[in-house]
Design a protein around this motif. Structure first.
Motif, PDB file in Angstrom:
ATOM      1  N   SER A   1       0.818  -1.214   0.000  1.00  0.00           N
ATOM      2  CA  SER A   1       0.000   0.000   0.000  1.00  0.00           C
ATOM      3  C   SER A   1       0.853   1.265   0.000  1.00  0.00           C
ATOM      4  O   SER A   1       1.859   1.353   0.706  1.00  0.00           O
ATOM      5  N   ILE A   2       0.424   2.233  -0.788  1.00  0.00           N
ATOM      6  CA  ILE A   2       0.965   3.587  -0.748  1.00  0.00           C
ATOM      7  C   ILE A   2      -0.113   4.418  -0.056  1.00  0.00           C
ATOM      8  O   ILE A   2      -1.134   4.743  -0.641  1.00  0.00           O
ATOM      9  N   TYR A   3       0.106   4.739   1.195  1.00  0.00           N
ATOM     10  CA  TYR A   3      -0.973   5.279   2.025  1.00  0.00           C
ATOM     11  C   TYR A   3      -1.236   6.761   1.778  1.00  0.00           C
ATOM     12  O   TYR A   3      -2.359   7.237   1.947  1.00  0.00           O
ATOM     13  N   ASN A   4      -0.203   7.504   1.405  1.00  0.00           N
ATOM     14  CA  ASN A   4      -0.346   8.950   1.187  1.00  0.00           C
ATOM     15  C   ASN A   4      -0.911   9.664   2.409  1.00  0.00           C
ATOM     16  O   ASN A   4      -1.537  10.720   2.295  1.00  0.00           O
ATOM     17  N   ARG A   5      -0.720   9.078   3.558  1.00  0.00           N
ATOM     18  CA  ARG A   5      -1.118   9.655   4.839  1.00  0.00           C
ATOM     19  C   ARG A   5      -0.004   9.385   5.839  1.00  0.00           C
ATOM     20  O   ARG A   5       0.703   8.378   5.732  1.00  0.00           O
ATOM     21  N   PRO A   6       0.165  10.234   6.847  1.00  0.00           N
ATOM     22  CA  PRO A   6       1.235  10.017   7.821  1.00  0.00           C
ATOM     23  C   PRO A   6       0.957   8.829   8.720  1.00  0.00           C
ATOM     24  O   PRO A   6      -0.189   8.387   8.881  1.00  0.00           O
ATOM     25  N   GLU A   7       2.006   8.296   9.323  1.00  0.00           N
ATOM     26  CA  GLU A   7       1.880   7.237  10.311  1.00  0.00           C
ATOM     27  C   GLU A   7       0.884   7.654  11.383  1.00  0.00           C
ATOM     28  O   GLU A   7       0.904   8.779  11.875  1.00  0.00           O
TER      29      GLU A   7
ATOM     30  N   ASN B   1       7.940  -0.117   4.120  1.00  0.00           N
ATOM     31  CA  ASN B   1       7.008  -1.083   3.551  1.00  0.00           C
ATOM     32  C   ASN B   1       7.583  -2.494   3.487  1.00  0.00           C
ATOM     33  O   ASN B   1       6.859  -3.436   3.168  1.00  0.00           O
ATOM     34  N   ALA B   2       8.856  -2.642   3.776  1.00  0.00           N
ATOM     35  CA  ALA B   2       9.521  -3.944   3.708  1.00  0.00           C
ATOM     36  C   ALA B   2       9.654  -4.514   5.116  1.00  0.00           C
ATOM     37  O   ALA B   2      10.431  -4.015   5.934  1.00  0.00           O
ATOM     38  N   TYR B   3       8.875  -5.560   5.419  1.00  0.00           N
ATOM     39  CA  TYR B   3       8.837  -6.170   6.744  1.00  0.00           C
ATOM     40  C   TYR B   3       9.671  -7.442   6.765  1.00  0.00           C
ATOM     41  O   TYR B   3       9.422  -8.370   5.985  1.00  0.00           O
ATOM     42  N   GLU B   4      10.638  -7.489   7.661  1.00  0.00           N
ATOM     43  CA  GLU B   4      11.444  -8.703   7.786  1.00  0.00           C
ATOM     44  C   GLU B   4      10.573  -9.839   8.307  1.00  0.00           C
ATOM     45  O   GLU B   4       9.802  -9.668   9.253  1.00  0.00           O
ATOM     46  N   ILE B   5      10.678 -11.001   7.680  1.00  0.00           N
ATOM     47  CA  ILE B   5       9.897 -12.179   8.050  1.00  0.00           C
ATOM     48  C   ILE B   5      10.855 -13.325   8.353  1.00  0.00           C
ATOM     49  O   ILE B   5      11.698 -13.679   7.523  1.00  0.00           O
ATOM     50  N   THR B   6      10.713 -13.902   9.541  1.00  0.00           N
ATOM     51  CA  THR B   6      11.569 -15.028   9.932  1.00  0.00           C
ATOM     52  C   THR B   6      10.769 -16.320  10.094  1.00  0.00           C
ATOM     53  O   THR B   6      11.317 -17.335  10.512  1.00  0.00           O
ATOM     54  N   ALA B   7       9.474 -16.270   9.772  1.00  0.00           N
ATOM     55  CA  ALA B   7       8.625 -17.457   9.919  1.00  0.00           C
ATOM     56  C   ALA B   7       9.147 -18.606   9.060  1.00  0.00           C
ATOM     57  O   ALA B   7       9.771 -18.396   8.017  1.00  0.00           O
ATOM     58  N   ASP B   8       8.868 -19.812   9.488  1.00  0.00           N
ATOM     59  CA  ASP B   8       9.341 -21.011   8.799  1.00  0.00           C
ATOM     60  C   ASP B   8       8.424 -21.336   7.617  1.00  0.00           C
ATOM     61  O   ASP B   8       7.744 -22.363   7.584  1.00  0.00           O
ATOM     62  N   LEU B   9       8.409 -20.421   6.664  1.00  0.00           N
ATOM     63  CA  LEU B   9       7.649 -20.585   5.427  1.00  0.00           C
ATOM     64  C   LEU B   9       8.574 -20.283   4.255  1.00  0.00           C
ATOM     65  O   LEU B   9       9.511 -19.486   4.376  1.00  0.00           O
TER      66      LEU B   9
ATOM     67  N   SER C   1     -14.939  -1.760   0.718  1.00  0.00           N
ATOM     68  CA  SER C   1     -13.629  -1.940   1.327  1.00  0.00           C
ATOM     69  C   SER C   1     -12.597  -2.228   0.250  1.00  0.00           C
ATOM     70  O   SER C   1     -12.886  -2.935  -0.722  1.00  0.00           O
ATOM     71  N   SER C   2     -11.403  -1.686   0.410  1.00  0.00           N
ATOM     72  CA  SER C   2     -10.333  -1.956  -0.542  1.00  0.00           C
ATOM     73  C   SER C   2      -8.993  -1.816   0.168  1.00  0.00           C
ATOM     74  O   SER C   2      -8.771  -0.842   0.892  1.00  0.00           O
ATOM     75  N   GLN C   3      -8.116  -2.791  -0.025  1.00  0.00           N
ATOM     76  CA  GLN C   3      -6.816  -2.847   0.637  1.00  0.00           C
ATOM     77  C   GLN C   3      -6.988  -2.844   2.143  1.00  0.00           C
ATOM     78  O   GLN C   3      -7.890  -3.493   2.677  1.00  0.00           O
ATOM     79  N   GLY C   4      -6.155  -2.111   2.870  1.00  0.00           N
ATOM     80  CA  GLY C   4      -6.228  -2.125   4.316  1.00  0.00           C
ATOM     81  C   GLY C   4      -5.245  -1.144   4.924  1.00  0.00           C
ATOM     82  O   GLY C   4      -4.483  -0.485   4.220  1.00  0.00           O
ATOM     83  N   THR C   5      -5.241  -1.061   6.228  1.00  0.00           N
ATOM     84  CA  THR C   5      -4.439  -0.079   6.947  1.00  0.00           C
ATOM     85  C   THR C   5      -3.081  -0.653   7.353  1.00  0.00           C
ATOM     86  O   THR C   5      -2.854  -1.857   7.320  1.00  0.00           O
ATOM     87  N   ARG C   6      -2.176   0.245   7.756  1.00  0.00           N
ATOM     88  CA  ARG C   6      -0.908  -0.211   8.322  1.00  0.00           C
ATOM     89  C   ARG C   6      -1.156  -1.100   9.530  1.00  0.00           C
ATOM     90  O   ARG C   6      -0.472  -2.115   9.736  1.00  0.00           O
TER      91      ARG C   6
END
Length: 362
Positions: A106-112, A141-149, A296-301
């Motif tokens: 998502s490109i939120y175009n709104r502040p945190e 926007n890049a979340y580190e993922i360590t899950a075993d997937l 509804s479309s996409q979602g929030t942070r």
């Protein structure tokens, strides 16, 4: 680099696989991702076809942001990006290089802190996405993922599960409530089934014959065949109690029946209309039953971070039907449009095929 570019609205011929696309460089505050996998979504197809219409003409060729489009051609689509950070721009810690990440598209175009989606856009529409060997995205926007997937499994979550979670947020689905899910075998529908269970709600799936057992396996309490002669009566028979929420991805001819199925003061939520976007609505059904209708479309942070937690805690699981090479993109999209599978299809750059994609190819 190699990438699939959308060069205009129209058929599959508007998607061109090229090997001479400039590799992006991360700007300040961005990271460059070596793409390992990218999931496919309905939005890819509707944007290619220009199928979003306008508020005055349902047949008008229009892209996802009606009347305020940020789509430029050529555009690299692809929202559900998973890969490894290969480089960072100014202001991003060098220690992030090498992280395995899943992208919030998502490109939120709104502040945190501002969860309004009024100005939302997305990577793969307002800027280039993940149907490529590399993509540059904002570092946050890049979340580190360590899950075993695996990387291919991770690429099934982003768009579908965020869309699903936002639909349930909008309709305030609560523990113990019953939710009827249409299009339940698709990416968003199957995500809703799982996410409803995470909330302690009870999902019922509307689907086609042959998919019932698979949907029960992922959490559906029971199933209703979408081509039944009387959807309302069959739902009443199967559920045996009032339906609190309808999470609809189909619409079309069944729309009015879905409102009839809802209990008084029930809530209807939609994020898609694969059965037809223009529907008959008897407003008396809406106001006499005190219904709520939510788009509804996409979602929030906030919702995306919740998904990351669900993945880390193993509360939701990937539904990966199969993978395709990036160079076979037309075949991938044809299969996607056939809707003969359950869950998600994922595209893998050819250079990562043997390690990421090959084992899920069939």
């Amino acid at each position: 680099m190699k990438a699939v570019q959308l060069v205009g609205h129209g058929g599959l011929d508007q998607l061109v696989y090229r090997d001479d696309v400039p590799t992006p460089a991360p700007a300040a505050g961005e990271v460059l991702i070596d793409v390992h996998a990218c999931g496919m979504n309905n939005t890819d197809v509707w944007v290619r076809e220009g199928a979003y219409g306008s508020e005055t003409d349902a047949a008008e060729v229009s892209t996802w942001r009606r009347g305020r489009s940020t789509l430029e051609f050529p555009r690299i689509q692809g929202t559900d990006t998973v890969g490894v950070i290969a480089a960072v721009g100014d202001g991003v810690p060098a220690e992030r290089v090498g992280e395995r990440v899943m992208v919030d598209f998502s490109i939120y175009n709104r502040p945190e802190g501002d969860d309004s989606l009024a100005d939302i856009d997305y990577i793969g529409h307002g800027r280039d996405g993940g149907y490529a060997e590399y993509v540059a995205v904002p570092a946050e926007n890049a979340y580190e993922i360590t899950a075993d997937l695996t990387d291919a499994e991770l690429a099934t979550f982003c768009c579908a599960y965020l869309t699903a979670e936002q639909m349930l947020d909008r309709s305030r689905l609560a523990e113990g409530e019953r939710v009827l899910v249409t299009g339940a075998s698709g990416g968003v529908g199957s995500a809703i089934v799982q996410l409803a269970r995470v909330r302690g709600a009870v999902p019922y799936a509307v689907t086609s014959a042959g998919k019932e057992d698979a949907l029960r396996e992922i959490g559906a309490e029971d199933t209703i065949l979408r081509d039944t002669d009387d959807l309302v009566a069959e739902t009443e028979r199967v559920v045996g109690a009032p339906v609190d929420v309808v999470a609809d991805l189909v619409a079309g001819p069944m729309f009015n029946d879905l409102l009839r199925i809802l209990r008084p003061e029930g809530r209807y939520s939609t994020a898609g209309a694969i059965g037809g976007p223009v529907v008959d609505l008897d407003l008396r059904t809406m106001y006499l039953k005190q219904l709520e209708l939510h788009g509804s479309s996409q979602g929030t942070r906030t919702a995306f971070r919740r998904l990351v937690r669900y993945i880390s805690d193993g509360e939701i699981r990937p539904l990966l039907d199969r993978t395709f090479r990036l160079s076979d993109f037309h075949d991938a999209q044809r299969t996607f449009m056939s809707k003969t599978y359950i869950g998600k299809l994922v595209v893998v750059p050819d250079r990562h095929w043997d390690t990421v994609g090959a084992s899920y190819a069939s």
